[in-house]
Design a protein around this motif. Sequence first.
Motif: not given
Length: 263
Positions: A56-83
């Motif tokens: 599939s083509n997956v679009l992640l929409i991230l909403t958090n201004p802090e790069p060290k936030s847990y939302c960013h960690a979730i985004k990185d985890t999603c990208v790694q697992a999906l790819e």
Amino acid sequence: FFFFQAEDGIRDPLWSRGLGDVYKRQINAEYMGYKIMKIFGFFILAFFAGSILAKSNVLLILTNPEPKSYCHAIKDTCVQALEKAGHKVEVTDIYQLKMFGRIDKTDFTELYDKYYFRPDVEQEQANKKNGTTFVEELRRERDKHIRADIIISIFPYYMWTTPGILQSYYERVYSNGFAIGSHTLEGKKAMRIMTTGGTEDIVKKPIERLMKIFMKWNTLTKLKELPPFFAYAVTHIDEKARKKILEQIAERMTNIDLSLIHI
């Protein structure tokens, strides 16, 4: 000598060997029919399995201004697992966009009505022109949604709702004549991953009410909602618990194409 012998209403020339041969040939015919159906069934199964396991083509929409936030960690985890699972991933970091938190005339390169600004009318007219009169940033986000099969929003549950900047993004990208009032997003899947400061017992009921709003919204966009993922009290749990949550998210992403049951 030979004669024409009747078998199930069919006459063919053969040496007569009695009724035993008749029954034997009937069994062979049934067996061949079984083999044909088995082969046919295999191709049907292969077709549906291919559809389910297609990448599939997956679009992640991230909403958090802090790069060290847990939302960013979730985004990185999603990208790694999906790819790793073979999917193609695109990411929109809303805080990296230039769009302000409101709909106004600057969303468009030209206006349909220059004397009285109505956002819904301008959006509809822009979409009639295939989005060409939206500013470049909005066109880019619009195109991402066209390409996507699955759209995953990652955001903190804030003040009993979504962050205001995410709501603004939805209002501007999921525009009239594109996501609303058309079939552009029909059949695509949506998923929400939320982090909370409060514990499950405190925020569970309010989050359920928020999800009902998304479900109502999907009647307009025609998106299919996948089961959400909630990371509760992430600011109050230890590192081991946070890693465990990321592992659970990675597992969900690995099996994202098997999430055929939507809510």
